[in-house]
Design an enzyme around this catalytic site. Structure first.
Site, PDB file in Angstrom:
ATOM      1  N   GLU A  18       2.868   3.176 -13.426  1.00 40.46           N
ATOM      2  CA  GLU A  18       2.612   2.852 -12.014  1.00 40.46           C
ATOM      3  C   GLU A  18       1.145   2.530 -11.864  1.00 40.46           C
ATOM      4  O   GLU A  18       0.290   3.241 -12.422  1.00 40.46           O
ATOM      5  CB  GLU A  18       2.919   4.065 -11.143  1.00 40.46           C
ATOM      6  CG  GLU A  18       4.264   4.039 -10.505  1.00 40.46           C
ATOM      7  CD  GLU A  18       4.400   5.202  -9.546  1.00 40.46           C
ATOM      8  OE1 GLU A  18       3.488   5.434  -8.735  1.00 40.46           O
ATOM      9  OE2 GLU A  18       5.415   5.887  -9.636  1.00 40.46           O
ATOM     10  N   THR A  68       1.701   7.911  -2.530  1.00 35.51           N
ATOM     11  CA  THR A  68       1.888   6.503  -2.171  1.00 35.51           C
ATOM     12  C   THR A  68       2.653   6.440  -0.853  1.00 35.51           C
ATOM     13  O   THR A  68       3.851   6.709  -0.807  1.00 35.51           O
ATOM     14  CB  THR A  68       2.657   5.771  -3.297  1.00 35.51           C
ATOM     15  OG1 THR A  68       2.055   6.120  -4.544  1.00 35.51           O
ATOM     16  CG2 THR A  68       2.588   4.274  -3.115  1.00 35.51           C
ATOM     17  N   ARG A 108      -4.012   6.351 -11.422  1.00 36.20           N
ATOM     18  CA  ARG A 108      -4.712   6.007 -10.178  1.00 36.20           C
ATOM     19  C   ARG A 108      -6.143   5.597 -10.480  1.00 36.20           C
ATOM     20  O   ARG A 108      -6.732   6.043 -11.467  1.00 36.20           O
ATOM     21  CB  ARG A 108      -4.724   7.213  -9.226  1.00 36.20           C
ATOM     22  CG  ARG A 108      -3.431   7.355  -8.457  1.00 36.20           C
ATOM     23  CD  ARG A 108      -3.540   8.478  -7.437  1.00 36.20           C
ATOM     24  NE  ARG A 108      -2.417   8.439  -6.542  1.00 36.20           N
ATOM     25  CZ  ARG A 108      -2.409   7.817  -5.358  1.00 36.20           C
ATOM     26  NH1 ARG A 108      -3.493   7.207  -4.915  1.00 36.20           N
ATOM     27  NH2 ARG A 108      -1.339   7.823  -4.610  1.00 36.20           N
ATOM     28  N   HIS A 130       2.375  15.176 -11.731  1.00 33.33           N
ATOM     29  CA  HIS A 130       1.912  16.465 -11.198  1.00 33.33           C
ATOM     30  C   HIS A 130       1.826  17.563 -12.251  1.00 33.33           C
ATOM     31  O   HIS A 130       1.266  18.625 -11.985  1.00 33.33           O
ATOM     32  CB  HIS A 130       2.731  16.846  -9.970  1.00 33.33           C
ATOM     33  CG  HIS A 130       2.492  15.859  -8.870  1.00 33.33           C
ATOM     34  ND1 HIS A 130       1.220  15.582  -8.399  1.00 33.33           N
ATOM     35  CD2 HIS A 130       3.324  15.020  -8.221  1.00 33.33           C
ATOM     36  CE1 HIS A 130       1.298  14.637  -7.481  1.00 33.33           C
ATOM     37  NE2 HIS A 130       2.563  14.269  -7.356  1.00 33.33           N
ATOM     38  N   HIS A 175      10.886   8.193  -4.329  1.00 36.30           N
ATOM     39  CA  HIS A 175       9.911   8.871  -3.459  1.00 36.30           C
ATOM     40  C   HIS A 175      10.602   9.900  -2.572  1.00 36.30           C
ATOM     41  O   HIS A 175      11.494   9.570  -1.794  1.00 36.30           O
ATOM     42  CB  HIS A 175       9.098   7.915  -2.563  1.00 36.30           C
ATOM     43  CG  HIS A 175       7.730   8.462  -2.278  1.00 36.30           C
ATOM     44  ND1 HIS A 175       7.501   9.405  -1.308  1.00 36.30           N
ATOM     45  CD2 HIS A 175       6.538   8.247  -2.875  1.00 36.30           C
ATOM     46  CE1 HIS A 175       6.220   9.721  -1.313  1.00 36.30           C
ATOM     47  NE2 HIS A 175       5.605   9.037  -2.266  1.00 36.30           N
ATOM     48  N   HIS A 213       1.517   7.455 -13.148  1.00 34.76           N
ATOM     49  CA  HIS A 213       0.695   6.615 -12.269  1.00 34.76           C
ATOM     50  C   HIS A 213      -0.775   6.806 -12.627  1.00 34.76           C
ATOM     51  O   HIS A 213      -1.323   7.894 -12.438  1.00 34.76           O
ATOM     52  CB  HIS A 213       0.960   7.045 -10.818  1.00 34.76           C
ATOM     53  CG  HIS A 213       0.265   6.211  -9.780  1.00 34.76           C
ATOM     54  ND1 HIS A 213       0.484   6.398  -8.425  1.00 34.76           N
ATOM     55  CD2 HIS A 213      -0.623   5.190  -9.866  1.00 34.76           C
ATOM     56  CE1 HIS A 213      -0.241   5.532  -7.741  1.00 34.76           C
ATOM     57  NE2 HIS A 213      -0.938   4.791  -8.589  1.00 34.76           N
ATOM     58  N   ASN A 238       8.792  11.320 -13.258  1.00 34.58           N
ATOM     59  CA  ASN A 238       7.363  11.091 -13.031  1.00 34.58           C
ATOM     60  C   ASN A 238       6.616  12.396 -13.329  1.00 34.58           C
ATOM     61  O   ASN A 238       6.873  13.419 -12.693  1.00 34.58           O
ATOM     62  CB  ASN A 238       7.166  10.652 -11.575  1.00 34.58           C
ATOM     63  CG  ASN A 238       5.705  10.381 -11.251  1.00 34.58           C
ATOM     64  OD1 ASN A 238       4.833  11.142 -11.665  1.00 34.58           O
ATOM     65  ND2 ASN A 238       5.437   9.334 -10.502  1.00 34.58           N
ATOM     66  N   GLU A 257      11.417  -1.610  -6.550  1.00 33.87           N
ATOM     67  CA  GLU A 257      11.707  -0.191  -6.358  1.00 33.87           C
ATOM     68  C   GLU A 257      11.621   0.064  -4.861  1.00 33.87           C
ATOM     69  O   GLU A 257      10.579  -0.146  -4.233  1.00 33.87           O
ATOM     70  CB  GLU A 257      10.713   0.694  -7.121  1.00 33.87           C
ATOM     71  CG  GLU A 257      11.034   2.165  -6.907  1.00 33.87           C
ATOM     72  CD  GLU A 257      10.391   3.096  -7.930  1.00 33.87           C
ATOM     73  OE1 GLU A 257      10.217   2.691  -9.090  1.00 33.87           O
ATOM     74  OE2 GLU A 257      10.080   4.230  -7.542  1.00 33.87           O
ATOM     75  N   ARG A 270      -6.994  10.921 -10.581  1.00 27.58           N
ATOM     76  CA  ARG A 270      -6.861  12.290 -10.068  1.00 27.58           C
ATOM     77  C   ARG A 270      -5.831  13.112 -10.836  1.00 27.58           C
ATOM     78  O   ARG A 270      -5.879  14.314 -10.842  1.00 27.58           O
ATOM     79  CB  ARG A 270      -6.522  12.286  -8.575  1.00 27.58           C
ATOM     80  CG  ARG A 270      -5.136  11.825  -8.266  1.00 27.58           C
ATOM     81  CD  ARG A 270      -4.794  12.002  -6.796  1.00 27.58           C
ATOM     82  NE  ARG A 270      -5.536  11.075  -5.954  1.00 27.58           N
ATOM     83  CZ  ARG A 270      -5.108  10.707  -4.742  1.00 27.58           C
ATOM     84  NH1 ARG A 270      -4.000  11.205  -4.255  1.00 27.58           N
ATOM     85  NH2 ARG A 270      -5.793   9.851  -4.029  1.00 27.58           N
TER      86      ARG A 270
HETATM   87  N1  PXP Z   1       8.207   5.832  -7.310  1.00 31.14           N
HETATM   88  C1  PXP Z   1       6.963   5.442  -6.990  1.00 31.14           C
HETATM   89  C2  PXP Z   1       6.648   4.001  -7.063  1.00 31.14           C
HETATM   90  C3  PXP Z   1       5.973   6.387  -6.618  1.00 31.14           C
HETATM   91  O1  PXP Z   1       4.748   5.977  -6.286  1.00 31.14           O
HETATM   92  C4  PXP Z   1       6.313   7.744  -6.622  1.00 31.14           C
HETATM   93  C5  PXP Z   1       5.267   8.766  -6.278  1.00 31.14           C
HETATM   94  O2  PXP Z   1       4.284   8.767  -7.252  1.00 31.14           O
HETATM   95  C6  PXP Z   1       7.602   8.110  -7.003  1.00 31.14           C
HETATM   96  C7  PXP Z   1       8.550   7.144  -7.306  1.00 31.14           C
HETATM   97  C8  PXP Z   1       8.032   9.536  -7.088  1.00 31.14           C
HETATM   98  O3  PXP Z   1       7.936  10.145  -5.847  1.00 31.14           O
HETATM   99  P1  PXP Z   1       8.094  11.721  -5.753  1.00 31.14           P
HETATM  100  O4  PXP Z   1       6.942  12.301  -6.528  1.00 31.14           O
HETATM  101  O5  PXP Z   1       8.029  11.996  -4.301  1.00 31.14           O
HETATM  102  O6  PXP Z   1       9.408  12.072  -6.381  1.00 31.14           O
END
Ligand code: PXP
Length: 250
Positions: free
Chosen positions: A80, A111, A55, A20, A196, A53, A17, A161, A59
């Site tokens: 996402e 999330t 949003r 960030h 997550h 994602h 992901n 998921e 952001r």
């Molecule tokens: N899976 C989903 C559906 C999420 O919303 C997130 C956070 O954006 C993640 C995985 C990844 O989580 P993390 O950034 O804490 O690794």
């Protein structure tokens, strides 16, 4: 199908992901660091797919980032998104490999919990259907709760998921809930993903769950990349996952 502990493990994919990377870029409003360049580097280092994602408040990831990701990376793109008409329309236009529907509140930092599929089945079912009919795999981000998994299967999702946030925080009993949820989802014919809050230190037991075929990891990888570089960080996460998959008892 239920896997016995002796069954050969299925392949385990790593979805990186890159939200960030965009968070850091947006802090200065320019173009650096580029989340698409990060996605390309992550795939080169062993990521099997990229998650981003979009949003509602944009952001981090922006519409133009998604369009470039779709055009510039060959690996599967997992978009996402919240279950809104705006996001469904964007997904239908973009045609990512998969859409992971998540709950979204403007004030949240990340999330915070799973989607209430059981409570919102009537609203979610048509959105799942329209995405599925467009050839997009639909994943629902749910807590490891039997009612949510049953509802996800009932409305025609291809994937659940499992939200590993409470497990990552060390909440008692959470690993057992995830273990049972993975087995239930698999039994119901759902593909099982998880994510997550996963880190080098806590990914092993999740990677060892035989029904789980994809982990989506973001914040830790992007943060750790500050110290070790993105390629080394992705490669080490892959090693942690592969070791746990091969030797689940460790
Ligand atoms: N899976 C989903 C559906 C999420 O919303 C997130 C956070 O954006 C993640 C995985 C990844 O989580 P993390 O950034 O804490 O690794």
């Amino acid at each position: 199908m239920t896997l016995s502990p002796a069954s050969p493990a299925r392949a385990l994919r790593l979805g990186v992901n890159i939200d960030h990377v965009a968070t850091v870029r947006n802090a200065r409003g320019g173009t650096h660091p580029d989340p698409v360049a990060a996605a390309i580097a992550a795939v080169a280092a062993g990521a099997d797919g990229i998650t981003a994602h979009l949003r509602e408040d944009r952001r981090h990831i922006r519409d133009a980032d998604l369009a470039r990701l779709r055009a510039e990376i060959a690996a599967p793109l997992n978009m996402e998104m919240a279950a809104t008409d705006e996001m469904v329309a964007i997904a239908l236009d973009l045609r990512p490999h998969a859409c992971c529907i998540v709950p979204e509140r403007r004030a949240e930092i990340t999330t915070e919990g799973g989607l209430d599929v059981a409570g919102q089945a009537a609203a979610l079912a048509p959105q799942v259907r329209v995405l599925r009919e467009a050839g997009i795999r639909v994943s629902l981000f749910v807590d490891p709760d039997p009612a949510q998994i049953a509802a996800s299967a009932a409305i025609g999702a291809a994937v659940v998921e499992l939200h590993t946030g409470a497990y990552a925080e060390g909440r008692a009993g959470e690993y057992e809930r995830l273990r049972r949820a993975a087995a239930q989802a698999d039994e119901a014919g759902l593909e099982v993903h998880a994510g997550h809050g996963l880190t080098y230190g806590n990914v092993g037991p999740i990677a060892a769950l035989p029904q789980v075929v994809e982990l989506n990891i973001g914040h830790f990888l992007i943060g750790q990349a500050i110290f070790d570089g993105l390629a080394a960080t992705v490669a080490r996460m892959r090693q942690c996952m592969d070791a746990a998959r091969k030797f689940p008892e460790l």
